[in-house]
Design a protein around this motif. Structure first.
Motif, PDB file in Angstrom:
ATOM      1  N   ASP A 142       0.984  -0.989   0.183  1.00  0.00           N
ATOM      2  CA  ASP A 142      -0.014  -0.147  -0.413  1.00  0.00           C
ATOM      3  C   ASP A 142       0.644   1.293   0.139  1.00  0.00           C
ATOM      4  N   GLY A 143       2.222   1.279  -0.691  1.00  0.00           N
ATOM      5  CA  GLY A 143       3.305   2.385  -0.125  1.00  0.00           C
ATOM      6  C   GLY A 143       4.056   2.628   1.308  1.00  0.00           C
ATOM      7  N   ALA A 144       3.320   1.700   2.216  1.00  0.00           N
ATOM      8  CA  ALA A 144       4.266   2.658   3.419  1.00  0.00           C
ATOM      9  C   ALA A 144       4.211   0.724   4.260  1.00  0.00           C
ATOM     10  N   ASN A 145       2.937  -0.231   3.478  1.00  0.00           N
ATOM     11  CA  ASN A 145       3.284  -1.253   4.518  1.00  0.00           C
ATOM     12  C   ASN A 145       3.340  -2.565   3.479  1.00  0.00           C
ATOM     13  N   LYS A 146       3.781  -3.707   3.400  1.00  0.00           N
ATOM     14  CA  LYS A 146       3.923  -4.924   2.566  1.00  0.00           C
ATOM     15  C   LYS A 146       3.422  -6.564   3.515  1.00  0.00           C
ATOM     16  N   LEU A 147       2.501  -6.634   2.966  1.00  0.00           N
ATOM     17  CA  LEU A 147       1.885  -8.413   3.058  1.00  0.00           C
ATOM     18  C   LEU A 147       2.396  -9.409   2.136  1.00  0.00           C
ATOM     19  N   ALA A 148       3.178 -10.583   1.708  1.00  0.00           N
ATOM     20  CA  ALA A 148       3.021 -11.736   1.592  1.00  0.00           C
ATOM     21  C   ALA A 148       2.489 -11.891   1.616  1.00  0.00           C
ATOM     22  N   ILE A 149       1.439 -13.158   1.261  1.00  0.00           N
ATOM     23  CA  ILE A 149       0.329 -14.620   0.780  1.00  0.00           C
ATOM     24  C   ILE A 149       1.320 -15.926   0.095  1.00  0.00           C
ATOM     25  N   ASP A 150       1.320 -16.798   0.523  1.00  0.00           N
ATOM     26  CA  ASP A 150       2.191 -18.020   0.341  1.00  0.00           C
ATOM     27  C   ASP A 150       2.753 -17.598  -0.421  1.00  0.00           C
ATOM     28  N   PRO A 151       4.172 -16.948  -0.417  1.00  0.00           N
ATOM     29  CA  PRO A 151       5.711 -17.085  -0.642  1.00  0.00           C
ATOM     30  C   PRO A 151       6.085 -18.214  -2.082  1.00  0.00           C
ATOM     31  N   TRP A 152       5.747 -18.439  -2.354  1.00  0.00           N
ATOM     32  CA  TRP A 152       7.091 -19.691  -2.965  1.00  0.00           C
ATOM     33  C   TRP A 152       7.579 -19.595  -4.159  1.00  0.00           C
ATOM     34  N   LEU A 153       8.795 -19.590  -3.587  1.00  0.00           N
ATOM     35  CA  LEU A 153       9.689 -18.816  -4.829  1.00  0.00           C
ATOM     36  C   LEU A 153      11.161 -19.601  -5.423  1.00  0.00           C
ATOM     37  N   THR A 154      11.930 -20.359  -4.033  1.00  0.00           N
ATOM     38  CA  THR A 154      13.049 -20.852  -3.972  1.00  0.00           C
ATOM     39  C   THR A 154      12.015 -23.110  -5.034  1.00  0.00           C
ATOM     40  N   GLY A 155      13.038 -23.083  -5.952  1.00  0.00           N
ATOM     41  CA  GLY A 155      12.140 -24.437  -7.140  1.00  0.00           C
ATOM     42  C   GLY A 155      11.113 -23.928  -7.191  1.00  0.00           C
ATOM     43  N   MET A 156      10.185 -23.086  -7.399  1.00  0.00           N
ATOM     44  CA  MET A 156       9.093 -22.823  -8.177  1.00  0.00           C
ATOM     45  C   MET A 156       9.875 -22.465 -10.077  1.00  0.00           C
TER      46      MET A 156
END
Length: 222
Positions: free
Chosen positions: A17-31
């Motif tokens: 939102d410009g001041a706050n960050k929320l990650a949802i289901d953060p699968w990156l490694t090996g994806m």
């Protein structure tokens, strides 16, 4: 106010939102579709829909690197605390209020485990952030209370799995999008593996904009 939505690929997102960050289901490694690295993700909060490895993904590493709080179904929150992360547990119907908005958990029709360990009930998530309401359905089949989720939360955006086999396919996801009634629907949980539906051509909800995002792509919602 506004919200930037960045798609990790598969079912993962970063909301900013410009001041706050929320990650949802953060699968990156090996994806297979990933264009971003877990070490590059910055956020203060992580929300998890359920315990499968393709959703918990890089949560522990990201949470520790950012001193982020993980909000998840209760059994997953216990696991996260065992892994040394700050965590808060909830279940369907529960809501966490934050200084930037709220995270509510809804029903989902799916299983939930992590490396053979039971992880409670699978959930969907409704996030209110930056003046925008986002419904992330998690991994789910079609269920009639999606109509009720739409009535209660009135989401602006619905992120719906369309990949079939483990979740709804495009045809049932089309019904889900129409039942939820959000103005925009983002297809998720497809293309990642050969077994999944490889395109969104069959996802055609009437009167709803389908917004396909490529992995690593950001969309600014006014």
């Amino acid at each position: 106010m506004g919200l930037t939505i960045t798609y990790f690929g598969h079912s993962g997102f970063l909301l900013d939102d410009g001041a706050n960050k929320l990650a949802i289901d953060p699968w990156l490694t090996g994806m297979p579709l990933a264009t971003m690295e877990a070490a590059a993700i910055q956020c203060g909060t992580i929300a998890l829909t359920h315990g499968h490895e393709d959703h918990i993904g890089d949560t522990v590493a990201i949470a520790k690197a950012n001193d982020a709080t993980v909000i998840a179904p209760y059994e997953i929150s216990v696991l996260m605390e065992e892994e040394g992360c700050a965590a808060a547990g909830t279940n369907p119907g529960g809501q966490w209020s934050t200084d930037w908005g709220s995270i509510a958990f809804t029903e989902a029709t799916h299983s939930s485990s992590y490396k053979g360990r039971y992880m409670g009930t699978a959930c969907g998530i409704v996030v209110k952030m930056g003046g925008v309401t986002v419904y992330h359905a998690g991994d789910t089949g079609l269920f009639s209370d999606m109509k009720l989720i739409g009535e209660i939360y009135k989401p602006d955006i619905a992120c719906l799995p369309i990949g079939d086999l483990f979740t709804m396919g495009p045809e049932l996801a089309t019904m889900a999008a129409e039942w939820v009634g959000a103005k925009v629907a983002i297809p998720i949980h497809y293309r990642t593996f050969p077994l999944l539906v490889q395109d969104a051509s069959g996802f055609t909800p009437e009167g709803i904009e389908v917004k396909e995002l490529a992995p690593g792509e950001s969309w600014v919602v006014d």
